[in-house]
Design a protein around this motif. Structure first.
Motif, PDB file in Angstrom:
ATOM      1  N   PRO A 124       0.846  -1.197   0.000  1.00 16.60           N
ATOM      2  CA  PRO A 124       0.000   0.000   0.000  1.00 16.60           C
ATOM      3  C   PRO A 124       0.881   1.247   0.000  1.00 16.60           C
ATOM      4  O   PRO A 124       1.958   1.242   0.613  1.00 16.60           O
ATOM      5  N   MET A 125       0.415   2.280  -0.692  1.00 20.06           N
ATOM      6  CA  MET A 125       1.203   3.523  -0.777  1.00 20.06           C
ATOM      7  C   MET A 125       0.250   4.718  -0.845  1.00 20.06           C
ATOM      8  O   MET A 125      -0.811   4.638  -1.441  1.00 20.06           O
ATOM      9  N   GLY A 126       0.664   5.822  -0.237  1.00 16.06           N
ATOM     10  CA  GLY A 126      -0.124   7.044  -0.345  1.00 16.06           C
ATOM     11  C   GLY A 126      -0.538   7.568   1.029  1.00 16.06           C
ATOM     12  O   GLY A 126       0.104   7.273   2.016  1.00 16.06           O
ATOM     13  N   PRO A 127      -1.630   8.341   1.105  1.00 14.18           N
ATOM     14  CA  PRO A 127      -2.530   8.643  -0.007  1.00 14.18           C
ATOM     15  C   PRO A 127      -1.972   9.627  -1.036  1.00 14.18           C
ATOM     16  O   PRO A 127      -2.453   9.641  -2.153  1.00 14.18           O
ATOM     17  N   TRP A 128      -0.962  10.421  -0.655  1.00 13.52           N
ATOM     18  CA  TRP A 128      -0.499  11.434  -1.614  1.00 13.52           C
ATOM     19  C   TRP A 128       1.010  11.567  -1.577  1.00 13.52           C
ATOM     20  O   TRP A 128       1.696  11.030  -0.703  1.00 13.52           O
ATOM     21  N   ILE A 129       1.506  12.327  -2.566  1.00 17.92           N
ATOM     22  CA  ILE A 129       2.927  12.677  -2.638  1.00 17.92           C
ATOM     23  C   ILE A 129       3.057  14.145  -2.236  1.00 17.92           C
ATOM     24  O   ILE A 129       2.348  14.994  -2.762  1.00 17.92           O
ATOM     25  N   VAL A 130       3.947  14.412  -1.293  1.00 14.74           N
ATOM     26  CA  VAL A 130       4.210  15.791  -0.864  1.00 14.74           C
ATOM     27  C   VAL A 130       5.444  16.284  -1.620  1.00 14.74           C
ATOM     28  O   VAL A 130       6.450  15.575  -1.697  1.00 14.74           O
ATOM     29  N   ASP A 131       5.361  17.481  -2.190  1.00 17.49           N
ATOM     30  CA  ASP A 131       6.508  18.036  -2.922  1.00 17.49           C
ATOM     31  C   ASP A 131       7.767  18.038  -2.058  1.00 17.49           C
ATOM     32  O   ASP A 131       7.719  18.350  -0.860  1.00 17.49           O
ATOM     33  N   THR A 132       8.887  17.732  -2.687  1.00 19.22           N
ATOM     34  CA  THR A 132      10.179  17.705  -1.982  1.00 19.22           C
ATOM     35  C   THR A 132      10.429  19.023  -1.233  1.00 19.22           C
ATOM     36  O   THR A 132      10.904  19.017  -0.094  1.00 19.22           O
ATOM     37  N   ALA A 133      10.086  20.137  -1.877  1.00 14.56           N
ATOM     38  CA  ALA A 133      10.347  21.453  -1.284  1.00 14.56           C
ATOM     39  C   ALA A 133       9.591  21.664   0.027  1.00 14.56           C
ATOM     40  O   ALA A 133       9.994  22.489   0.860  1.00 14.56           O
ATOM     41  N   ASP A 134       8.495  20.931   0.206  1.00 14.93           N
ATOM     42  CA  ASP A 134       7.692  21.098   1.429  1.00 14.93           C
ATOM     43  C   ASP A 134       8.212  20.263   2.601  1.00 14.93           C
ATOM     44  O   ASP A 134       7.656  20.335   3.705  1.00 14.93           O
ATOM     45  N   ILE A 135       9.235  19.446   2.359  1.00 17.68           N
ATOM     46  CA  ILE A 135       9.839  18.647   3.432  1.00 17.68           C
ATOM     47  C   ILE A 135      11.300  19.074   3.560  1.00 17.68           C
ATOM     48  O   ILE A 135      12.189  18.530   2.896  1.00 17.68           O
ATOM     49  N   PRO A 136      11.568  20.075   4.406  1.00 14.46           N
ATOM     50  CA  PRO A 136      12.938  20.609   4.470  1.00 14.46           C
ATOM     51  C   PRO A 136      13.970  19.574   4.929  1.00 14.46           C
ATOM     52  O   PRO A 136      15.095  19.580   4.457  1.00 14.46           O
ATOM     53  N   ASP A 137      13.574  18.674   5.818  1.00 13.54           N
ATOM     54  CA  ASP A 137      14.527  17.647   6.260  1.00 13.54           C
ATOM     55  C   ASP A 137      13.814  16.309   6.365  1.00 13.54           C
ATOM     56  O   ASP A 137      13.119  16.034   7.345  1.00 13.54           O
ATOM     57  N   ALA A 138      14.023  15.459   5.356  1.00 13.18           N
ATOM     58  CA  ALA A 138      13.356  14.148   5.330  1.00 13.18           C
ATOM     59  C   ALA A 138      13.934  13.203   6.380  1.00 13.18           C
ATOM     60  O   ALA A 138      13.406  12.115   6.590  1.00 13.18           O
ATOM     61  N   ASN A 139      15.014  13.610   7.030  1.00 11.67           N
ATOM     62  CA  ASN A 139      15.610  12.763   8.058  1.00 11.67           C
ATOM     63  C   ASN A 139      15.394  13.299   9.468  1.00 11.67           C
ATOM     64  O   ASN A 139      16.229  13.143  10.350  1.00 11.67           O
ATOM     65  N   ALA A 140      14.234  13.933   9.640  1.00  9.07           N
ATOM     66  CA  ALA A 140      13.863  14.381  10.982  1.00  9.07           C
ATOM     67  C   ALA A 140      12.357  14.240  11.146  1.00  9.07           C
ATOM     68  O   ALA A 140      11.700  15.121  11.693  1.00  9.07           O
ATOM     69  N   LEU A 141      11.813  13.142  10.645  1.00 14.82           N
ATOM     70  CA  LEU A 141      10.357  12.978  10.656  1.00 14.82           C
ATOM     71  C   LEU A 141       9.954  11.831  11.574  1.00 14.82           C
ATOM     72  O   LEU A 141      10.523  10.732  11.516  1.00 14.82           O
ATOM     73  N   LYS A 142       8.971  12.097  12.386  1.00 14.92           N
ATOM     74  CA  LYS A 142       8.438  11.058  13.274  1.00 14.92           C
ATOM     75  C   LYS A 142       7.699  10.030  12.423  1.00 14.92           C
ATOM     76  O   LYS A 142       6.968  10.386  11.492  1.00 14.92           O
ATOM     77  N   LEU A 143       7.904   8.763  12.746  1.00 14.03           N
ATOM     78  CA  LEU A 143       7.320   7.663  11.976  1.00 14.03           C
ATOM     79  C   LEU A 143       6.609   6.730  12.954  1.00 14.03           C
ATOM     80  O   LEU A 143       7.225   6.254  13.915  1.00 14.03           O
ATOM     81  N   THR A 144       5.318   6.517  12.738  1.00 16.04           N
ATOM     82  CA  THR A 144       4.573   5.665  13.672  1.00 16.04           C
ATOM     83  C   THR A 144       3.650   4.709  12.920  1.00 16.04           C
ATOM     84  O   THR A 144       3.218   4.987  11.800  1.00 16.04           O
ATOM     85  N   THR A 145       3.363   3.589  13.564  1.00 18.29           N
ATOM     86  CA  THR A 145       2.347   2.675  13.041  1.00 18.29           C
ATOM     87  C   THR A 145       1.417   2.293  14.181  1.00 18.29           C
ATOM     88  O   THR A 145       1.869   2.067  15.317  1.00 18.29           O
TER      89      THR A 145
END
Lengths: 260, 222
Positions: free
Chosen positions: A159-180
């Motif tokens: 499963p993937m999505g629901p959407w793609i966020v523009d790269t420019a809107d994520i200043p640091d992809a290595n500082a994001l909280k990830l939960t399940t």
């Protein structure tokens, strides 16, 4: 800006979603519907999916969980579009297995062709980020091209999505909280900061081997905190500022219906 | 990603499907990291950046420092082209789903290990020529009776009777169709001779199956 593909009112639509959650189609039409409406069927967000690269044991704590040494170079395997499904869709659990788990992962979607891409230029080749759930069935693991296709290439198990966020809107992809969560209960609580090989590193690495193309996807691996999932379970994989991906597990028979 | 590729959406290759090779490696496969011989078909993908055509040049690979690699090898296989959507079919009915047959070349770095997906070895640009054409399935009465030959610079280097495959064409289609739903135009390279053939820069390579055709390619870099 966010980008998605949906079925709505009998039409397949490419949409953008703005900061106020307003939906506009590629034709410029505004849709008067809210993002959580049951009238929307979410499709996998990449319109013309190419090669899907996925990383194994790319978080040190997950490597420990699986009793592996953290890798010295990326462990990459390939998947194809048959595995994709969208947000709020179903994934199946094969019959007669003991252990199938989710893997909540940040996905980088390639937007531009390139080979021998330097780390420092890598994000120029990323169209945006989304979330996937790269399910695995541990019963089927064999030590040949591991993780083998029987584990990782099954229909509906990405499963993937629901959407793609523009790269420019994520200043640091290595500082994001990830939960399940599974049925509302928190089971995985990590951060993309614990990735061993980050997106720029992986792009440099892969593009030394081969040309990356628009529509290719890189699923970057999952941290500690995996649990078995059963038919009837609802699994929500979330990455801060990117999106939350909901999946309902069904049995093999329910999934395949007449083909079962 | 070549424009005129005959592949639609997916090219699946079956490794270790030569009985002789499996027998020779049995000792190795009982040791770490394998621990036991494979119980299922050993599969890998040649992704779209590898797809190429009859007559085309195969790029000579470069290593991570940008230097030409020392050695490359080639294998050739019968390519089974699905003719319709194929989901969970039995071996008995599997051949009804075949639309046609072709040849698949798999140029790669030498196969040193089967333990991890061999992205570095197998996913190099332009290394999976497919062709020269798709022969309709009804022209081939028994795909398991075919012989694949491979020659380099006009000299035959490998000959593989598909009767020597560990798993037959029908069995493979069935097994794979229980992992994933196959679509029309997707291709399965069902088996390669266990001994891959070394090639050099500039070599002309021909893979042939009687009744299916001859796939001709040239290594670049010379």
């Amino acid at each position: 800006m966010r980008h998605a593909r949906i079925l709505f009112d009998g039409r397949e639509l490419d949409i953008t979603i703005d900061g106020q959650d307003r939906i506009t189609t590629s034709e410029g039409e505004q849709l008067d519907v809210s993002l959580d409406s049951d009238q929307i069927t979410w499709l996998p967000p990449v319109k013309e999916p190419g090669t899907i690269f996925a990383l194994g044991i790319n978080y040190a704590d997950h490597a420990t969980e699986l009793a592996f040494e953290p890798p010295k170079e990326p462990l990459v395997f390939i998947k194809h579009a048959n595995t994709l499904t969208g947000h709020k869709q179903v994934s199946y659990r094969p019959d007669n297995i003991d252990y199938q788990h989710y893997e909540c992962e940040l996905v980088a979607v390639i937007g531009k062709s390139g080979k021998n891409i330097k780390r420092e230029d890598a994000l120029d080749y990323v169209a945006g980020y989304t979330v996937c759930n790269d399910f695995a069935i541990r019963d089927y693991l064999e030590n040949y091209y591991r993780p083998n296709l029987r584990v990782k290439s099954r229909d509906s198990l990405l499963p993937m999505g629901p959407w793609i966020v523009d790269t420019a809107d994520i200043p640091d992809a290595n500082a994001l909280k990830l939960t399940t969560t599974v049925n509302g209960k928190l089971t995985q609580d990590g951060s993309t900061k614990d990735m061993i090989f980050d997106v720029p590193f992986i792009i440099e690495y892969l593009s030394k081997i081969m040309t990356l193309n628009p529509g290719d996807m890189i699923c970057t691996g999952t941290p500690h905190g995996i649990v078995d999932c059963q038919p009837g379970d609802t699994i929500v994989c979330s990455i801060e500022d990117v999106c939350s991906l909901e999946t309902r597990m069904v049995s093999e028979q329910e999934y395949y219906g007449d083909n079962y | 990603m070549t424009k005129k590729t005959l592949v639609n959406s997916k090219l699946i290759c079956v490794a270790l499907n030569d009985k002789k090779q499996l027998a020779a490696l049995e000792g190795t496969f009982n040791e770490a990291p394998y621990k036991k011989p494979p119980t299922q078909p050993v599969l890998y993908y040649k992704p779209r950046n590898t797809w190429n055509t009859d007559g085309a040049t195969i790029e000579w690979a470069k290593d991570f420092s940008g230097q030409a690699v020392e050695s490359m090898v080639v294998g050739a296989s019968l390519g089974v082209v699905l003719g319709k959507e194929t989901c969970r079919v039995s071996p008995e009915e599997a051949l009804q789903y075949v639309g046609g047959y072709t040849l698949v070349g798999d140029f790669s770095l030498p196969e040193e290990s089967y333990y991890r997906p061999d992205i570095k070895g197998k996913c190099l640009d332009t290394t999976a020529p497919v062709g020269p054409e798709i022969v309709p399935a009804d022209k081939i009465s028994n795909p398991d009776a075919l012989t694949v030959t491979l020659s380099v610079k006009g000299e035959e280097k490998s000959r593989f009777d598909l009767s020597q495959m560990e798993r037959s064409v029908a069995e493979l289609i069935s097994k794979i169709s229980y992992i994933m739903t196959l679509q029309p135009g997707e291709i399965i390279a069902v088996g390669f001779a266990g001994d891959r053939v070394p090639v050099a820069q500039g070599d002309q390579v021909e893979a042939s199956i009687e009744g299916v055709g001859t796939l001709k390619n040239t290594l670049g870099g010379a």
